[in-house]
Write a protein that holds these residues in place. Structure first.
Motif, mmCIF file in Angstrom:
data_model
loop_
_atom_site.group_PDB
_atom_site.id
_atom_site.type_symbol
_atom_site.label_atom_id
_atom_site.label_comp_id
_atom_site.label_asym_id
_atom_site.label_seq_id
_atom_site.Cartn_x
_atom_site.Cartn_y
_atom_site.Cartn_z
ATOM 1 N N VAL A 115 0.865 -1.179 0.000
ATOM 2 C CA VAL A 115 0.000 0.000 0.000
ATOM 3 C C VAL A 115 0.900 1.226 0.000
ATOM 4 C CG1 VAL A 115 -1.832 1.225 1.205
ATOM 5 C CG2 VAL A 115 -1.749 -1.286 1.288
ATOM 6 N N LYS A 119 -1.665 8.188 -2.060
ATOM 7 C CA LYS A 119 -3.012 7.640 -2.252
ATOM 8 C C LYS A 119 -3.778 8.284 -3.410
ATOM 9 C CE LYS A 119 -2.861 5.092 1.534
ATOM 10 N NZ LYS A 119 -1.448 5.112 1.835
ATOM 11 N N ALA A 124 -2.622 3.106 -5.870
ATOM 12 C CA ALA A 124 -2.303 3.258 -4.453
ATOM 13 C C ALA A 124 -1.995 1.905 -3.815
ATOM 14 C CB ALA A 124 -3.455 3.931 -3.720
ATOM 15 N N SER A 172 -7.738 -2.831 -7.688
ATOM 16 C CA SER A 172 -8.898 -1.949 -7.556
ATOM 17 C C SER A 172 -10.151 -2.821 -7.543
ATOM 18 C CB SER A 172 -8.926 -0.961 -8.722
ATOM 19 O OG SER A 172 -9.976 -0.050 -8.578
ATOM 20 N N TYR A 182 -10.407 3.064 -2.725
ATOM 21 C CA TYR A 182 -9.316 2.626 -1.863
ATOM 22 C C TYR A 182 -9.876 1.792 -0.706
ATOM 23 C CZ TYR A 182 -5.602 2.912 1.622
ATOM 24 O OH TYR A 182 -4.666 2.612 2.569
#
Length: 195
Positions: A115, A119, A124, A172, A182
């Protein structure tokens, strides 16, 4: 439209969302054959689903103070570009269970999810080792190393001669209703965690 041979967009660096380096102090690791990946039908750089094979799980490794790092490096080969992917992290421990996990990482094939601290991007959350997996290539322990309190420095990377055909894939995952965010992607990953 193929993504292999033609660029199809431009980009610029903006001041409203400056790039932030590093990744969060957490990575998710799983055995390559334990979780199946679903790709976006129009873009192979996007993973839209993770599904456990049987009762398989994803394992969460947590660190502190920027103890994890990822790297992706392009290499030109005779058949086209290939990417070396690496994840460096530390383990502050020395148990027999930890040593067993290190041995499993060295012989088995893994995939890892990182991660990013940045962001404001559709990448991300990234998957490393999508095609060829990762193996543990470095496990170094210096008992006198005060920065790790005698723990291990580890490196996961592609097996010899098996670089990835793409850069790390973006993950995603949409919820049952609605668009991928996210938050929905992290929730989908966390739902597969070993407890």
């Amino acid at each position: 439209m193929s993504i292999y041979n033609k660029i199809n967009a431009g980009f610029k660096l903006g001041t409203d969302e400056p790039v932030t380096s590093g990744i969060e102090d957490v990575i998710y690791i799983f055995n390559q054959d334990d979780i199946t990946l679903t790709y976006d039908v129009t873009n192979p750089l996007i993973i839209t689903g993770l599904a456990a094979v049987g009762s398989a799980k994803i394992y969460k490794f947590e660190g502190t103070n920027n103890s994890f790092n990822t790297m992706s490096k392009l290499t030109k080969t005779q058949v086209g570009p290939r990417y070396t992917e690496e994840i460096d992290f530390n383990i502050a421990g020395l148990s027999v269970d930890i040593k067993g996990q290190l041995m499993a990482m060295g012989y088995g094939r893994l995939r890892a999810i990182a991660v990013n601290n940045y962001k404001s991007s559709d990448s991300a959350i990234e998957l490393f080792g999508a095609v060829n997996g990762l193996i543990l290539t470095d496990a170094e322990r210096n008992a006198a190393d005060e920065t790790l309190d005698g723990g291990y420095k580890l490196k996961l990377t592609n097996p010899d001669k098996l670089k990835e055909p793409y850069p790390p894939r973006a993950i995603s995952i949409a919820p049952e209703s609605g668009s991928a965010t996210y938050t929905s992607t992290i929730a989908a990953i966390e739902a597969l965690l070993a407890i």
